[in-house]
Design an enzyme around this catalytic site. Structure first.
Site, PDB file in Angstrom:
ATOM      1  N   GLN A 501      45.187  -2.394  -7.029  1.00 30.50           N
ATOM      2  CA  GLN A 501      46.222  -1.560  -6.437  1.00 30.50           C
ATOM      3  C   GLN A 501      46.202  -0.207  -7.128  1.00 30.50           C
ATOM      4  O   GLN A 501      46.169  -0.135  -8.344  1.00 30.50           O
ATOM      5  CB  GLN A 501      47.603  -2.220  -6.630  1.00 30.50           C
ATOM      6  CG  GLN A 501      48.772  -1.423  -6.085  1.00 30.50           C
ATOM      7  CD  GLN A 501      49.022  -1.702  -4.607  1.00 30.50           C
ATOM      8  OE1 GLN A 501      48.656  -2.744  -4.110  1.00 30.50           O
ATOM      9  NE2 GLN A 501      49.635  -0.759  -3.928  1.00 30.50           N
ATOM     10  N   PHE A 504      47.117   5.170  -4.030  1.00 24.16           N
ATOM     11  CA  PHE A 504      46.879   5.271  -2.594  1.00 24.16           C
ATOM     12  C   PHE A 504      47.383   4.018  -1.880  1.00 24.16           C
ATOM     13  O   PHE A 504      47.944   4.079  -0.791  1.00 24.16           O
ATOM     14  CB  PHE A 504      45.369   5.433  -2.373  1.00 24.16           C
ATOM     15  CG  PHE A 504      44.964   5.668  -0.942  1.00 24.16           C
ATOM     16  CD1 PHE A 504      44.742   6.956  -0.488  1.00 24.16           C
ATOM     17  CD2 PHE A 504      44.797   4.619  -0.071  1.00 24.16           C
ATOM     18  CE1 PHE A 504      44.354   7.177   0.822  1.00 24.16           C
ATOM     19  CE2 PHE A 504      44.409   4.830   1.238  1.00 24.16           C
ATOM     20  CZ  PHE A 504      44.193   6.120   1.691  1.00 24.16           C
ATOM     21  N   LYS A 521      40.040   0.494   1.277  1.00 29.13           N
ATOM     22  CA  LYS A 521      41.187   1.120   0.632  1.00 29.13           C
ATOM     23  C   LYS A 521      42.219   1.430   1.724  1.00 29.13           C
ATOM     24  O   LYS A 521      41.977   2.258   2.600  1.00 29.13           O
ATOM     25  CB  LYS A 521      40.703   2.392  -0.069  1.00 29.13           C
ATOM     26  CG  LYS A 521      41.692   3.062  -0.978  1.00 29.13           C
ATOM     27  CD  LYS A 521      40.945   4.196  -1.692  1.00 29.13           C
ATOM     28  CE  LYS A 521      41.847   5.035  -2.528  1.00 29.13           C
ATOM     29  NZ  LYS A 521      41.099   6.149  -3.135  1.00 29.13           N
ATOM     30  N   ASP A 618      41.778  13.789 -11.311  1.00 27.77           N
ATOM     31  CA  ASP A 618      42.387  12.494 -11.640  1.00 27.77           C
ATOM     32  C   ASP A 618      41.356  11.539 -12.251  1.00 27.77           C
ATOM     33  O   ASP A 618      41.285  10.366 -11.908  1.00 27.77           O
ATOM     34  CB  ASP A 618      42.995  11.861 -10.394  1.00 27.77           C
ATOM     35  CG  ASP A 618      44.024  10.777 -10.734  1.00 27.77           C
ATOM     36  OD1 ASP A 618      44.506  10.759 -11.884  1.00 27.77           O
ATOM     37  OD2 ASP A 618      44.343   9.966  -9.854  1.00 27.77           O
TER      38      ASP A 618
END
Length: 811
Positions: A501, A504, A521, A618
């Site tokens: 998880q 997104f 995803k 990120d």
């Protein structure tokens, strides 16, 4: 040319040896010897005994082969018994426990069947030893596989240890009488595969083509308790043999004259469903279903948690006791009328049946009279088969017999009146018609909505302006998956298929119709990220191709569903290894350094080598995925930014990223550049070396891993920074990795310096990792070592380290 059929004894190698040989072409006697490459040939010219070598070995082995398929070389000899000698006449092998009272007339004869027979020279020609009784990994038409229960003798074939090592491997093939004869494969003396009972014509439940193993015949002498498997009809016009390979696969091979080679015509034991007892007691397997194991009706998993993980070995247990068991416990005797049987069509029956000669109509009554009888089946050639205790190795099959499982009446759904059945049928018909009409209408509306949605996204992509250039992606250039296809691939997004998880949303493992494994995803409705991040990731990653970047296969946009389809990474993300007390032991220093190098190559490509300059924004351990060989691939480009023209730095009012990895100029002022990715890389590098999260130091004297590493760096204490797993590994002490580890810590501290201008670029980092820059600058104090980044409490900090944050105003 061709393949050696070692239908006889396969002996270990020697580099130089000789063997006693007679003047006769097909016979060895004590009077003469031969040297490699000499050999003997059977009288009909079909079989040859001699020396041979294997492809990847310089060793020499002894074997018997069919001349039609190719030649090899070998050596064999004997004195008063059959022996192999080396150059010093030392015995390397002998036919064990074989003695002879007339040593001068003992002979070893290679027969026209391919059998090497050691015998006395008397008129009766009594056999002292035969190669057919000691086979290797092959089974030819003139041989028999047998079990003599009375004498405790078995003739079975054994697998090789590997393709180029003919010593005994883990697997063996033979016949087991049980109560009804079956052929079985053992794995290190553990039952690995069973064929099902032999009914005189076939093995019940064993799925084979009509022509495959058509020559198989089982002969049972129940009085003498001997059992044989052999060829029913020898057909010398077709060269055929069976082989048990080093992986336990039993296959039939036939000689292809045109190709001049052996081809595999059929094999068995090649699916998980074929492994003995795969689903445990009262479990049932079916190779066409997912998962392959299920509990029999009236039973449920003994360990539901393990069962959901795909470990079915604990099996199933009965949910409701049989009525006869309850009656016995109450002292009222067996109530056979209250138990019944569930019919299961075409089954490969469980292991270890009890056999009875009673006719079919009496099987049910006989089983009901015995409370320990839990199932029965009937075959016209065998009679009744009954089972007591646990049922093991039940398999659904396209061939087999009907199996009847004993259940209490409450589990059999009996007692429904015909009226209820009629009403249910009518209601079901109405429901089906209604649902069909609604489904048709939904499909029409969905088709219209999908086209509208694609048009909206296409327009959005084409209108996206980033920096000084307009960056667009045509959806037609990227494969589009439909929702139904991905739902099927992921078993309707089953929790068991969930890989993890992120910010997104959840990520699922899936398998497409062509067998390709994927990671799906799926944007969560509760996610802080939305259409903008979704489109951004498609825009960015669809134009990137690099071995250290995860590959995007396509996307799905239907109604409110937004999904991205990636290549599947079997080892998930780096953090699942790096911060796990058990898995981190698999990451020795060499693997960690390869991961560090791989991430640097991926970032270098994004910053300098790709057609577009991309800032990831990120980078963290959970966004680095590992393939099967633990090679790293950077993922999650939802908040990445593309720089256009000569743009080197940008500002944003919307700070997105993960605290613990964000550079100070980005977190405080919203400025990001290559150097903000460099800062994240430095944090990740120190985490890989130290095996600890940056935020794991909160509530301690040091506010972060950066501060801790900085303090020990100044003290010259490398051991305090490095993960104990690395320090305690044998490769660390053996290879002397101290300098390389020290250099990585040095680079990490250079990357996390407070001011962006002091940090190196990715090309410089790559040169330092390769030791092309031997004297790097001295690092200054890292950022965030004096005060925490924000005033969140400790619990918030740890959480924030794992989750990508969005919609946060910069200060």
């Amino acid at each position: 040319m061709g393949k050696t059929i070692s239908c006889s004894v396969l002996l270990s190698l020697i580099s130089c040896f000789y063997l006693l040989f007679a003047t006769a072409l097909d016979t060895i006697t004590p009077s003469k010897s031969i040297k490699d490459p000499e050999f003997i040939i059977s009288q009909n010219g079909t079989f040859r005994l001699g020396f041979f070598s294997l492809a990847n070995s310089s060793n020499r082995y002894v074997g018997i082969l069919q001349i039609e398929t190719g030649l090899s070389k070998t050596l064999l000899g004997f004195s008063t018994y059959l022996v192999v000698l080396n150059g010093k006449t030392e015995i390397l092998w002998s036919s064990k426990n074989v003695t002879n009272t007339a040593p001068n007339v003992t002979t070893a004869h290679l027969s026209d069947l391919g059998n090497l027979v050691l015998s006395n020279g008397d008129d009766e020609g009594s056999s002292l030893w035969q190669s057919f009784q000691h086979p290797s990994n092959a089974f030819i038409e003139t041989m028999e596989i047998s079990t003599d229960v009375k004498k405790g003798r078995k003739v079975e074939i054994k697998s090789w240890k590997s393709h180029d090592d003919p010593s005994d491997g883990n697997f063996s093939f033979g016949i087991e009488p049980f109560n009804i004869p079956e052929f079985v494969i053992w794995n290190n003396n553990q039952l690995y595969f069973r064929s099902g009972p032999w009914n005189g014509n076939m093995f019940i439940g064993l799925i084979l083509p009509t022509v495959a193993f058509s020559w198989f015949s089982v002969v049972a002498d129940n009085r003498q308790q001997t059992f044989f498997i052999g060829y029913e009809d020898s057909n010398h016009s077709m060269l055929t043999y069976c082989e048990l390979d080093s992986q336990g696969e039993f296959s039939e091979r036939r000689w292809d004259v045109e190709k001049g080679n052996w081809i595999k015509s059929y094999s068995i034991n090649h699916t998980d469903c074929d492994v003995y007892g795969k689903c445990g007691e009262f479990g049932m397997s079916n190779s066409t279903k997912r998962p392959i194991c299920s509990c029999l009706k009236g039973f449920k998993p003994r360990n539901a948690e393990e069962w959901s993980r795909g470990n079915w070995s604990s099996g199933c247990f009965r949910t409701t006791p049989l009525q006869c068991q309850r009656d016995n416990n109450n002292g009222s005797g067996a109530g056979q009328s209250d138990d019944g049987f569930l019919e299961m069509k075409m089954m490969n029956v469980p292991a270890f049946p009890d056999r009875s000669s009673i006719v079919n109509g009496e099987c049910k009554d006989q089983c009901l009279k015995n409370c320990s009888c839990v199932a029965y089946a009937y075959d016209s050639s065998i009679g009744c088969m009954m089972w007591s205790g646990d049922l093991i190795d039940v398999k659904e099959s396209s061939r087999g017999v009907d199996l009847y499982i004993r259940l209490p009446a409450s589990e059999l759904d009996k007692g429904r009146s015909s009226k209820v059945i009629v009403i249910t049928t009518v209601i079901a018909g109405i429901v089906v018609i209604t649902i069909s009409a609604l489904f048709l209408r939904c499909r029409i509306l969905k088709h219209k909505g999908r086209n509208k949605r694609r048009t909206q996204i296409k327009d959005k992509f084409h209108g996206e302006n980033i920096g000084e250039s307009s960056i667009g992606v045509k959806l037609q250039q990227l494969p589009l998956f439909n929702f139904e296809e991905l739902a099927t691939a992921t078993n309707n997004f089953h929790p068991q298929e969930k890989l993890g998880q992120g910010g997104f949303g959840p990520v699922y493992k899936g398998t497409l119709d062509d067998g390709k494994e994927i990671a799906v995803k799926r944007l969560s409705k509760a996610s802080g990220q939305g259409l903008e991040e979704f489109m951004n990731e498609v825009v960015v990653i669809s134009k990137l191709q690099h071995r250290n970047l995860v590959k995007l296969f396509g996307c799905c946009v239907e109604a409110e569903e937004k999904m991205l389809v990636y290549e599947f990474m079997p080892n998930k993300s780096l953090d699942s290894f790096l911060f796990d007390p058990v898995k981190q032991k698999l990451l020795d220093w060499r693997k960690r350094f390869n991961i560090i190098e791989g991430i640097s190559r991926g970032l270098l490509y994004l910053h300098r080598d790709s057609r577009l300059k991309i800032i990831h924004r990120d980078l963290k351990a959970s966004n680095v995925l590992l393939d099967q060989k633990l090679n790293p691939k950077i993922s999650d480009f939802g908040i990445a930014r593309i720089f256009g023209g000569d743009e080197n730095q940008a500002n944003t009012k919307r700070v997105v990223g993960t605290y613990g990895y964000m550079s100070p100029e980005y977190a405080m002022h919203g400025r990001f550049s290559e150097k903000s990715d460099v800062f994240s890389y430095g944090v990740l590098l120190l985490e890989i070396v130290g095996g600890r999260r940056n935020t794991s130091f909160y509530n301690k004297d040091d506010l972060s891993l950066l501060g801790y590493a900085w303090k020990l760096w100044r003290e010259g204490d490398i051991c305090g920074i490095v993960d104990k797993v690395i320090l305690e590994s044998e490769t660390y002490s053996r290879n002397g990795n101290e300098k390389e580890i020290w250099r990585c810590i040095h680079i990490g501290l250079l990357c996390v310096q407070e001011f962006a201008k002091d940090r190196p670029t990715m090309p410089t980092i790559a040169s330092m990792l390769n030791n092309e820059i031997s004297d790097p600058n001295t690092p200054k104090q890292p950022a965030f070592t004096e005060a925490p980044l924000m005033s969140h409490d400790v619990e918030d900090r740890v959480l924030l380290d794992d989750v990508t944050l969005t919609n946060l105003d910069s200060r």
